[in-house]
Design a protein around this motif. Structure first.
Motif, short mmCIF file in Angstrom:
data_model
loop_
_atom_site.label_atom_id
_atom_site.label_comp_id
_atom_site.label_asym_id
_atom_site.label_seq_id
_atom_site.Cartn_x
_atom_site.Cartn_y
_atom_site.Cartn_z
N PHE A 75 -5.66 21.18 4.98
CA PHE A 75 -4.41 21.68 4.37
C PHE A 75 -4.59 22.11 2.91
N SER A 76 -5.85 22.37 2.48
CA SER A 76 -6.08 22.76 1.09
C SER A 76 -6.51 24.22 0.95
N GLY A 77 -6.89 24.88 2.02
CA GLY A 77 -7.46 26.22 1.95
C GLY A 77 -6.44 27.30 1.66
N ILE A 78 -6.86 28.30 0.89
CA ILE A 78 -5.95 29.37 0.49
C ILE A 78 -5.53 30.27 1.65
N TYR A 79 -6.30 30.29 2.75
CA TYR A 79 -5.95 31.17 3.87
C TYR A 79 -5.26 30.43 5.02
N LEU A 80 -5.00 29.15 4.86
CA LEU A 80 -4.38 28.38 5.93
C LEU A 80 -3.08 29.02 6.40
N ASN A 81 -2.21 29.38 5.48
CA ASN A 81 -0.90 29.93 5.83
C ASN A 81 -0.79 31.44 5.60
N ASN A 82 -1.92 32.11 5.43
CA ASN A 82 -1.91 33.56 5.25
C ASN A 82 -1.50 34.24 6.55
N LYS A 83 -0.41 34.99 6.51
CA LYS A 83 0.09 35.68 7.70
C LYS A 83 -0.10 37.19 7.61
N GLU A 84 -0.74 37.65 6.56
CA GLU A 84 -0.96 39.08 6.36
C GLU A 84 -2.04 39.59 7.32
N SER A 85 -1.88 40.81 7.82
CA SER A 85 -2.89 41.41 8.69
C SER A 85 -4.07 41.87 7.85
N GLY A 86 -5.26 41.62 8.36
CA GLY A 86 -6.46 42.03 7.66
C GLY A 86 -7.70 41.45 8.28
N MET A 87 -8.79 41.53 7.53
CA MET A 87 -10.10 41.08 8.00
C MET A 87 -10.62 39.98 7.07
N TYR A 88 -11.15 38.94 7.69
CA TYR A 88 -11.78 37.85 6.95
C TYR A 88 -13.29 38.07 6.98
N HIS A 89 -13.90 38.07 5.78
CA HIS A 89 -15.33 38.33 5.61
C HIS A 89 -16.03 37.07 5.12
N CYS A 90 -17.34 37.04 5.31
CA CYS A 90 -18.16 35.94 4.80
C CYS A 90 -18.17 35.99 3.28
N VAL A 91 -17.91 34.86 2.63
CA VAL A 91 -17.89 34.80 1.17
C VAL A 91 -19.29 35.01 0.59
N CYS A 92 -20.32 34.75 1.37
CA CYS A 92 -21.70 34.87 0.87
C CYS A 92 -22.25 36.29 0.96
#
Length: 192
Positions: A75-92
């Motif tokens: 429950f600490s992550g910034i994307y936990l409640n992100n409801k916006e459409s888009g693509m999640y990429h590797c941070v590295c």
């Protein structure tokens, strides 16, 4: 695939010959070598960074999760409640990994990112999945026994960053729950 994962989860873990991923040190840092038949052989490796180079590139929390196989607090992550459409990429390495937009076809409509209530962003499939075929995705699965019972670790195919785990208790039709650390991801909104 989901039935197979559920069945495997009920079996006592035994090492499978020829499936282990071994690491060796070299001048560029740790680099995985795959055993015969290991899915790691599909890895599209780019330049390997040394531990100190990764530490310079990433925040301490990103380094701990992606390079040392840690986890962020639930429950600490910034994307936990992100409801916006888009693509999640590797941070590295910026490889596309998971999308959050809906899939609508003749048979069903499903959100690829959903609220599982577990405390981490959850996805029903990796970007590029076609049915049960993950060969065009940016992820690899690896057996993880670090906490005892066998779990399925999810890593970036490009840079081998630890992302999280996948469990066989997600929504249909595949029944998968990719439980991914926010700190291992960057989000790019979908262009409208």
């Amino acid at each position: 695939m989901a039935r197979l994962l559920r069945a495997l989860g009920r079996l006592p873990f035994r090492a499978v010959p020829g499936r282990a991923v071994r690491c060796r040190a070299d001048s560029g840092g740790l680099r995985a070598r795959s055993g015969p038949g290991d899915a790691g052989s599909l890895t599209k490796r780019g330049p390997t960074l040394s531990k100190s180079e990764w530490q310079k590139k990433l925040t301490p929390e990103q380094f701990h999760v992606t390079r040392e196989k840690g986890t962020e607090p639930p429950f600490s992550g910034i994307y936990l409640n992100n409801k916006e459409s888009g693509m999640y990429h590797c941070v590295c390495c910026d490889s596309p990994l998971f999308s959050s937009w809906s899939v609508v076809n003749v048979w069903h409509s499903s959100e690829k990112k959903y609220c599982s209530g577990t405390g981490w962003p959850s996805f029903s499939e990796a970007h590029g999945t076609s049915g049960s075929d993950e060969s065009n995705t940016g992820i690899l699965r690896r057996v993880d026994t670090s906490l005892g019972p066998a779990r399925m670790e999810v890593v970036c195919k490009q840079c081998e960053a630890h992302l999280g785990h996948v469990f066989p208790d997600g929504p249909g039709p595949a029944g998968q729950r990719f439980c991914i650390n926010s700190v291992a991801l960057t989000f790019k909104p979908r262009k409208r």
